[in-house]
Write an enzyme that holds these catalytic residues in place. Structure first.
Site, PDB file in Angstrom:
ATOM      1  N   PHE A 193      -0.266  12.445   7.187  1.00 25.04           N
ATOM      2  CA  PHE A 193      -0.808  11.214   7.772  1.00 25.04           C
ATOM      3  C   PHE A 193      -2.013  10.767   6.948  1.00 25.04           C
ATOM      4  O   PHE A 193      -3.073  11.389   6.997  1.00 25.04           O
ATOM      5  CB  PHE A 193      -1.211  11.445   9.237  1.00 25.04           C
ATOM      6  CG  PHE A 193      -1.190  10.155  10.011  1.00 25.04           C
ATOM      7  CD1 PHE A 193      -1.938   9.066   9.613  1.00 25.04           C
ATOM      8  CD2 PHE A 193      -0.376  10.033  11.131  1.00 25.04           C
ATOM      9  CE1 PHE A 193      -1.897   7.870  10.301  1.00 25.04           C
ATOM     10  CE2 PHE A 193      -0.329   8.838  11.842  1.00 25.04           C
ATOM     11  CZ  PHE A 193      -1.087   7.756  11.427  1.00 25.04           C
ATOM     12  N   ASP A 214       0.829  -1.207   0.000  1.00 29.04           N
ATOM     13  CA  ASP A 214       0.000   0.000   0.000  1.00 29.04           C
ATOM     14  C   ASP A 214       0.864   1.257   0.000  1.00 29.04           C
ATOM     15  O   ASP A 214       0.568   2.218  -0.695  1.00 29.04           O
ATOM     16  CB  ASP A 214      -0.977   0.011   1.192  1.00 29.04           C
ATOM     17  CG  ASP A 214      -0.279  -0.186   2.520  1.00 29.04           C
ATOM     18  OD1 ASP A 214       0.825  -0.771   2.555  1.00 29.04           O
ATOM     19  OD2 ASP A 214      -0.826   0.244   3.541  1.00 29.04           O
ATOM     20  N   ASP A 260       7.392   4.051   2.855  1.00 36.27           N
ATOM     21  CA  ASP A 260       7.637   5.210   3.699  1.00 36.27           C
ATOM     22  C   ASP A 260       9.160   5.354   3.864  1.00 36.27           C
ATOM     23  O   ASP A 260       9.824   5.885   2.985  1.00 36.27           O
ATOM     24  CB  ASP A 260       6.904   4.908   5.018  1.00 36.27           C
ATOM     25  CG  ASP A 260       6.606   6.118   5.846  1.00 36.27           C
ATOM     26  OD1 ASP A 260       7.242   7.144   5.630  1.00 36.27           O
ATOM     27  OD2 ASP A 260       5.739   6.041   6.734  1.00 36.27           O
ATOM     28  N   ARG A 263      -9.285   1.971   7.980  1.00 29.44           N
ATOM     29  CA  ARG A 263      -8.823   1.180   6.830  1.00 29.44           C
ATOM     30  C   ARG A 263      -9.917   1.043   5.774  1.00 29.44           C
ATOM     31  O   ARG A 263      -9.636   0.950   4.589  1.00 29.44           O
ATOM     32  CB  ARG A 263      -8.407  -0.230   7.271  1.00 29.44           C
ATOM     33  CG  ARG A 263      -7.102  -0.304   8.052  1.00 29.44           C
ATOM     34  CD  ARG A 263      -6.626  -1.751   8.095  1.00 29.44           C
ATOM     35  NE  ARG A 263      -5.656  -2.023   9.142  1.00 29.44           N
ATOM     36  CZ  ARG A 263      -4.340  -1.878   9.021  1.00 29.44           C
ATOM     37  NH1 ARG A 263      -3.826  -1.430   7.900  1.00 29.44           N
ATOM     38  NH2 ARG A 263      -3.529  -2.167  10.010  1.00 29.44           N
TER      39      ARG A 263
HETATM   40  C1  PRP Z   1       3.174  -0.095   6.379  1.00 30.68           C
HETATM   41  C2  PRP Z   1       3.172  -0.442   4.894  1.00 30.68           C
HETATM   42  C3  PRP Z   1       4.521  -1.069   4.683  1.00 30.68           C
HETATM   43  C4  PRP Z   1       5.382  -0.347   5.697  1.00 30.68           C
HETATM   44  C5  PRP Z   1       6.130   0.723   4.976  1.00 30.68           C
HETATM   45  O1  PRP Z   1       2.765  -1.216   7.094  1.00 30.68           O
HETATM   46  O2  PRP Z   1       2.130  -1.321   4.564  1.00 30.68           O
HETATM   47  O3  PRP Z   1       4.521  -2.452   4.936  1.00 30.68           O
HETATM   48  O4  PRP Z   1       4.528   0.239   6.669  1.00 30.68           O
HETATM   49  O5  PRP Z   1       6.905   1.449   5.876  1.00 30.68           O
HETATM   50  P1  PRP Z   1       8.459   1.634   5.690  1.00 30.68           P
HETATM   51  O6  PRP Z   1       8.732   1.999   4.266  1.00 30.68           O
HETATM   52  O7  PRP Z   1       8.754   2.775   6.649  1.00 30.68           O
HETATM   53  O8  PRP Z   1       9.167   0.376   6.112  1.00 30.68           O
HETATM   54  P2  PRP Z   1       2.427  -1.185   8.659  1.00 30.68           P
HETATM   55  O9  PRP Z   1       3.637  -1.638   9.424  1.00 30.68           O
HETATM   56  O10 PRP Z   1       1.849   0.143   9.016  1.00 30.68           O
HETATM   57  O11 PRP Z   1       1.349  -2.355   8.791  1.00 30.68           O
HETATM   58  P3  PRP Z   1      -0.135  -2.468   8.148  1.00 30.68           P
HETATM   59  O12 PRP Z   1       0.057  -2.719   6.670  1.00 30.68           O
HETATM   60  O13 PRP Z   1      -0.726  -3.642   8.848  1.00 30.68           O
HETATM   61  O14 PRP Z   1      -0.875  -1.187   8.421  1.00 30.68           O
END
Ligand code: PRP
Length: 178
Positions: A151, A99, A102, A164
Site C-alpha cells: 500500500f 501515477d 494497478d 497525497r
Molecule cells: C488510481 C490511479 C489510476 C488507477 C489505476 O486512481 O491513479 O487511475 O487507480 O488502477 P487500476 O490499474 O486498478 O485501474 P484512483 O482511482 O485511486 O484515483 P486518484 O488518482 O484520485 O487517487
C-alpha cells in the site's frame, strides 16, 4: 518521515532523478511536436507538474477525472468518466500521464476510449507500475519504477484522500488501513 509510514520506498531525490530521465526520453521523442499531456486526476498532479516542467519541448495540458472503483475498494473493472477533456484530440499526439497502474482496467479502458477519437498517436507514461496486481494485460510505454504489491502513499498517492502531499513515496503501515 510521517508516523503512519512504515518505510520510504522512493525518496524525493530518487523521484526527481527518475522524473528528469523520463522527461528527457519524452523530450527526445516529441522534439518539434506539441503533444497533449493528459493527467488523470488526482493522483497524477505532482508527477504531471514535475514531468512537464522538465520537458524540453512544447507540451499542452488537459485533465480527466475517472472513477474506477465504484463504491467499494476493490476494482469492479468499470471506468466512468467524471470529467472529460476540454479539447478535441483528433490528429494530436497524446501522452497519458498516470501515477500508478494497478489492475490495468482504468488505463486499458481509457486508451480504448481515446483511440476512438482518432489521435495521431497515444502513449502512456506512468510513474509507478504494480504488475503483480494486473487483471488485464497492459504494458506502459514509459514507467518510472516497478513496485511491489504494497500500500503506497505520497507524491499524489492517497489512502482515503490523505498522504497525497508527502514529498516521497512510502509504504503505509498496515494498522492504518486494516
Ligand atoms: C488510481 C490511479 C489510476 C488507477 C489505476 O486512481 O491513479 O487511475 O487507480 O488502477 P487500476 O490499474 O486498478 O485501474 P484512483 O482511482 O485511486 O484515483 P486518484 O488518482 O484520485 O487517487
Amino acid at each position: 518521515m510521517h508516523r503512519d509510514v512504515e518505510r520510504v520506498l522512493f525518496s524525493q531525490e530518487q523521484i526527481a532523478q527518475r522524473v528528469s530521465e523520463l522527461a528527457a526520453a519524452l523530450s527526445a521523442e516529441y522534439q518539434g511536436r506539441n503533444p497533449l499531456c493528459i493527467g488523470v486526476l488526482k493522483g497524477s498532479v505532482f508527477f504531471m507538474a514535475d514531468l512537464l516542467r522538465q520537458m524540453d519541448t512544447m507540451a499542452s495540458m488537459d485533465f480527466m477525472i475517472l472513477s474506477s472503483y465504484g463504491q467499494g475498494s476493490v476494482s469492479q473493472g468499470k471506468v466512468k468518466i467524471v470529467k472529460d477533456l476540454d479539447v478535441e484530440i483528433v490528429g494530436r499526439d497524446v501522452i497519458i500521464v498516470e501515477d500508478i497502474i494497478d489492475t490495468g482496467h482504468t488505463l486499458a479502458q481509457l486508451m480504448k476510449l481515446l483511440d476512438t477519437r482518432h489521435p495521431a498517436s497515444i502513449k502512456l507514461v506512468t510513474l509507478l507500475d504494480k504488475p503483480a496486481r494486473r487483471e488485464v494485460s497492459f504494458v506502459p510505454d514509459l514507467c518510472g519504477f516497478t513496485v511491489p504489491d504494497e500500500f503506497l502513499v505520497g507524491y499524489g498517492l492517497d489512502y482515503a484522500e490523505r498522504y497525497r502531499n508527502l514529498p516521497y513515496i512510502g509504504v503505509l503501515k498496515r494498522a492504518i488501513y486494516e
